[in-house]
Design a protein around this motif. Structure first.
Motif, PDB file in Angstrom:
ATOM      1  N   UNK A  74       0.849  -1.185   0.000  1.00  0.00           N
ATOM      2  CA  UNK A  74       0.000   0.000   0.000  1.00  0.00           C
ATOM      3  C   UNK A  74       0.885   1.235   0.000  1.00  0.00           C
ATOM      4  N   UNK A  75       0.260   2.373  -0.205  1.00  0.00           N
ATOM      5  CA  UNK A  75       0.981   3.646  -0.256  1.00  0.00           C
ATOM      6  C   UNK A  75       0.227   4.683   0.564  1.00  0.00           C
ATOM      7  N   UNK A  76       0.911   5.772   0.835  1.00  0.00           N
ATOM      8  CA  UNK A  76       0.314   6.892   1.564  1.00  0.00           C
ATOM      9  C   UNK A  76       0.559   8.167   0.769  1.00  0.00           C
ATOM     10  N   UNK A  77      -0.481   8.964   0.615  1.00  0.00           N
ATOM     11  CA  UNK A  77      -0.332  10.287   0.000  1.00  0.00           C
ATOM     12  C   UNK A  77      -0.039  11.282   1.116  1.00  0.00           C
ATOM     13  N   UNK A  78       1.171  11.819   1.125  1.00  0.00           N
ATOM     14  CA  UNK A  78       1.611  12.729   2.187  1.00  0.00           C
ATOM     15  C   UNK A  78       1.638  14.158   1.656  1.00  0.00           C
ATOM     16  N   UNK A 189       6.700  12.709  13.508  1.00  0.00           N
ATOM     17  CA  UNK A 189       7.717  12.088  12.653  1.00  0.00           C
ATOM     18  C   UNK A 189       8.978  11.773  13.439  1.00  0.00           C
ATOM     19  N   UNK A 190       9.409  12.707  14.276  1.00  0.00           N
ATOM     20  CA  UNK A 190      10.614  12.468  15.080  1.00  0.00           C
ATOM     21  C   UNK A 190      10.388  11.371  16.112  1.00  0.00           C
ATOM     22  N   UNK A 191       9.183  11.338  16.690  1.00  0.00           N
ATOM     23  CA  UNK A 191       8.853  10.330  17.692  1.00  0.00           C
ATOM     24  C   UNK A 191       8.834   8.925  17.093  1.00  0.00           C
ATOM     25  N   UNK A 192       8.277   8.793  15.908  1.00  0.00           N
ATOM     26  CA  UNK A 192       8.050   7.469  15.332  1.00  0.00           C
ATOM     27  C   UNK A 192       9.168   6.983  14.423  1.00  0.00           C
ATOM     28  N   UNK A 193       9.927   7.920  13.812  1.00  0.00           N
ATOM     29  CA  UNK A 193      10.956   7.463  12.870  1.00  0.00           C
ATOM     30  C   UNK A 193      12.188   8.360  12.839  1.00  0.00           C
ATOM     31  N   UNK A 194      12.347   9.199  13.859  1.00  0.00           N
ATOM     32  CA  UNK A 194      13.458  10.131  13.837  1.00  0.00           C
ATOM     33  C   UNK A 194      14.254  10.159  15.124  1.00  0.00           C
ATOM     34  N   UNK A 195      14.790  11.324  15.445  1.00  0.00           N
ATOM     35  CA  UNK A 195      15.741  11.477  16.548  1.00  0.00           C
ATOM     36  C   UNK A 195      15.123  11.283  17.919  1.00  0.00           C
ATOM     37  N   UNK A 196      13.792  11.356  18.029  1.00  0.00           N
ATOM     38  CA  UNK A 196      13.131  11.208  19.331  1.00  0.00           C
ATOM     39  C   UNK A 196      12.584   9.797  19.548  1.00  0.00           C
ATOM     40  N   UNK A 197      12.920   8.876  18.675  1.00  0.00           N
ATOM     41  CA  UNK A 197      12.331   7.530  18.731  1.00  0.00           C
ATOM     42  C   UNK A 197      12.575   6.839  20.066  1.00  0.00           C
ATOM     43  N   UNK A 198      13.741   7.031  20.629  1.00  0.00           N
ATOM     44  CA  UNK A 198      14.051   6.390  21.914  1.00  0.00           C
ATOM     45  C   UNK A 198      14.256   7.418  23.012  1.00  0.00           C
ATOM     46  N   UNK A 199      13.591   8.558  22.864  1.00  0.00           N
ATOM     47  CA  UNK A 199      13.736   9.643  23.838  1.00  0.00           C
ATOM     48  C   UNK A 199      12.410   9.855  24.558  1.00  0.00           C
ATOM     49  N   UNK A 200      12.439   9.842  25.878  1.00  0.00           N
ATOM     50  CA  UNK A 200      11.203   9.957  26.654  1.00  0.00           C
ATOM     51  C   UNK A 200      10.555  11.328  26.499  1.00  0.00           C
ATOM     52  N   UNK A 201      11.367  12.372  26.597  1.00  0.00           N
ATOM     53  CA  UNK A 201      10.848  13.738  26.491  1.00  0.00           C
ATOM     54  C   UNK A 201      11.711  14.532  25.519  1.00  0.00           C
ATOM     55  N   UNK A 202      11.086  15.129  24.527  1.00  0.00           N
ATOM     56  CA  UNK A 202      11.830  15.900  23.532  1.00  0.00           C
ATOM     57  C   UNK A 202      10.968  17.061  23.037  1.00  0.00           C
ATOM     58  N   UNK A 203      11.630  18.159  22.694  1.00  0.00           N
ATOM     59  CA  UNK A 203      10.966  19.311  22.099  1.00  0.00           C
ATOM     60  C   UNK A 203      11.455  19.442  20.659  1.00  0.00           C
ATOM     61  N   UNK A 204      10.526  19.398  19.707  1.00  0.00           N
ATOM     62  CA  UNK A 204      10.875  19.462  18.291  1.00  0.00           C
ATOM     63  C   UNK A 204      10.531  20.860  17.786  1.00  0.00           C
ATOM     64  N   UNK A 205      11.559  21.637  17.431  1.00  0.00           N
ATOM     65  CA  UNK A 205      11.399  23.036  17.038  1.00  0.00           C
ATOM     66  C   UNK A 205      11.348  23.132  15.514  1.00  0.00           C
ATOM     67  N   UNK A 379       3.303  13.450   7.888  1.00  0.00           N
ATOM     68  CA  UNK A 379       1.971  13.254   7.308  1.00  0.00           C
ATOM     69  C   UNK A 379       1.703  11.776   7.059  1.00  0.00           C
ATOM     70  N   UNK A 380       2.736  11.048   6.627  1.00  0.00           N
ATOM     71  CA  UNK A 380       2.594   9.599   6.446  1.00  0.00           C
ATOM     72  C   UNK A 380       2.363   8.914   7.790  1.00  0.00           C
ATOM     73  N   UNK A 381       3.107   9.348   8.807  1.00  0.00           N
ATOM     74  CA  UNK A 381       2.932   8.786  10.158  1.00  0.00           C
ATOM     75  C   UNK A 381       1.525   9.037  10.671  1.00  0.00           C
TER      76      UNK A 381
END
Length: 415
Positions: A74-78, A189-205, A379-381
């Motif tokens: 399947x695909x996702x339109x992002x 995006x960062x939580x699920x597939x980026x730099x915050x994936x293994x981080x409990x608390x993060x601020x994404x600016x 958007x895909x996430x």
């Protein structure tokens, strides 16, 4: 949704984000015994949702069989939007962008035609992918504004939708549609597939025309009661008497956004500033911002000064977040990441100036690896987080022949 379908949905979602899982992983995710996890696996394999993916790397014991989503399943339109530019991309089960990234200039402010333009753009984009709509899991849209994601309402733009914006676009496209604030989506995006994936608390600016914020607290995206959490741009940090788009004065974005950098650059050039920057215009904001960021990367002294001033001001705001939330990471994302690590030193200087050292000493600051694609990946996430049960059930029953974008590209190239 029946329990089995719910378990299938959870497994498919986690496979999308993780890439591959073992039966033990699936048992943990579904909170079911290994035999029941095996039954879920068997059904997903039978429905051609997943495939065996070889054995995991040995860690000393018996290597577990790994499973992944079937390619081209399947695909996702992002769709990623800001106040001036909208982008669209087709994303596959491996989180790869498999289409050209289509772009359209679309000004949202005071534009009653924006909604129809957006819908036409999305429909044309999907048509040009040549993917049957029953192979598209949904449309995820990251957009600016005060957004109630549950109701599908954007209170800042597209007010002529009259009711649910997501429902209206879904009706016009024939596909499930999910919308959320652009900065929240980048946080996802960062939580699920980026730099915050293994981080409990993060601020994404999110550094763009404003300064957005995606808040990850206790491994979850924090949206607040109505979904409006993260309006970082509008923290009143300055006594500059500058009116912000929100109607207040002294907001962070009045001293730190890419728009402010462009204004300062144009004014300084008119006053005779020595710089490689030329032909800047507020009417061509995307091009102007890219020129400034590119010049900074190339070492233009004036462009570096502009960026450093904005980064320092953003750091003043970040110091407040650190005092309140005590995050493990600060992640810089969005359009501004074109300038990469140039943001880090002046931002860190602000933290050294304004933060209590004990609070800031364990907080790292880094540039997102997702970069300018963070909005599209988020958007895909967003679609995967809300994967429709009807899509799972429909796709699992007598699926049509799989259509491969990659194969089509090769065939076209051969011709």
């Amino acid at each position: 949704m029946d329990k089995l379908t719910a378990h299938k949905k959870e497994v498919i979602k986690e496979l999308f984000f993780s890439g591959e899982l073992s039966a033990a992983d699936i048992s943990t995710i579904t909170k079911k015994s290994l035999p029941i996890a095996g039954k879920i696996l068997a059904e997903l394999i039978n429905d051609k949702w997943i495939i065996e993916n070889g054995y995991a790397v040995s860690t000393g014991g018996r290597r577990p069989q790994m499973f992944s989503l079937a390619p081209d399943n399947f695909y996702i339109a992002a769709i990623s939007m800001d106040q001036h530019v909208t982008q669209a991309a087709l994303i596959d089960v491996n989180k790869n962008i498999v289409s050209e990234v289509e772009t359209v200039g679309l000004n949202l402010k005071d534009n009653d035609a924006a909604l129809n333009t957006l819908i036409d753009f999305i429909n044309t984009f999907i048509e040009n992918t040549h993917i049957p709509t029953n192979k598209i899991a949904g449309i995820g849209i990251a957009m600016p504004g005060f957004i109630d994601a549950n109701k599908g309402i954007n209170y800042s733009f597209f007010r002529n939708a009259k009711s649910s914006l997501s429902a209206y676009i879904s009706d016009k496209t024939g596909l499930p549609v999910f919308i959320d604030n652009d900065s929240s989506v980048m946080g996802l995006a960062e939580l699920r597939m980026g730099a915050a994936r293994n981080c409990k608390n993060a601020m994404v600016i999110n550094v763009g025309w404003g300064i957005g914020l995606g808040m990850i607290i206790n491994n979850k995206l924090f949206r607040g009661d109505n979904g409006f959490a993260g309006e970082f741009s509008h923290i009143p940090l300055f006594t500059n008497n500058k009116i912000c788009d929100c109607g207040k004065t002294g907001c962070l974005e009045t001293e730190a956004s890419l728009y402010v950098m462009a204004e300062r650059a144009i004014k300084a050039i008119e006053e005779g500033k020595t710089t490689m920057l030329k032909n800047l215009s507020l009417d061509q904001m995307q091009e102007t911002a890219n020129k400034i960021l590119s010049a900074a990367v190339k070492g233009d002294k004036f462009a570096v000064e502009l960026l450093s001033e904005s980064a320092f001001n953003i750091g003043r705001g970040v110091s407040i977040l650190i005092h309140i939330v005590n995050p493990g990471k600060i992640i810089i994302t969005g359009r501004g990441t074109v300038a990469g690590k140039l943001w880090l030193a002046p931002l860190q200087q602000a933290l050294n100036t304004y933060c209590i050292p004990r609070l800031a000493e364990n907080t790292t600051v880094e540039i997102s690896l997702l970069g300018v694609e963070a909005g599209l990946m988020g958007a895909a996430a967003l679609v995967m987080e809300n994967l429709n049960k009807d899509f799972i059930q429909k796709t699992g029953k007598g699926k049509p022949e799989l259509h491969s974008v990659q194969k089509e590209k090769k065939d076209t190239a051969a011709v």
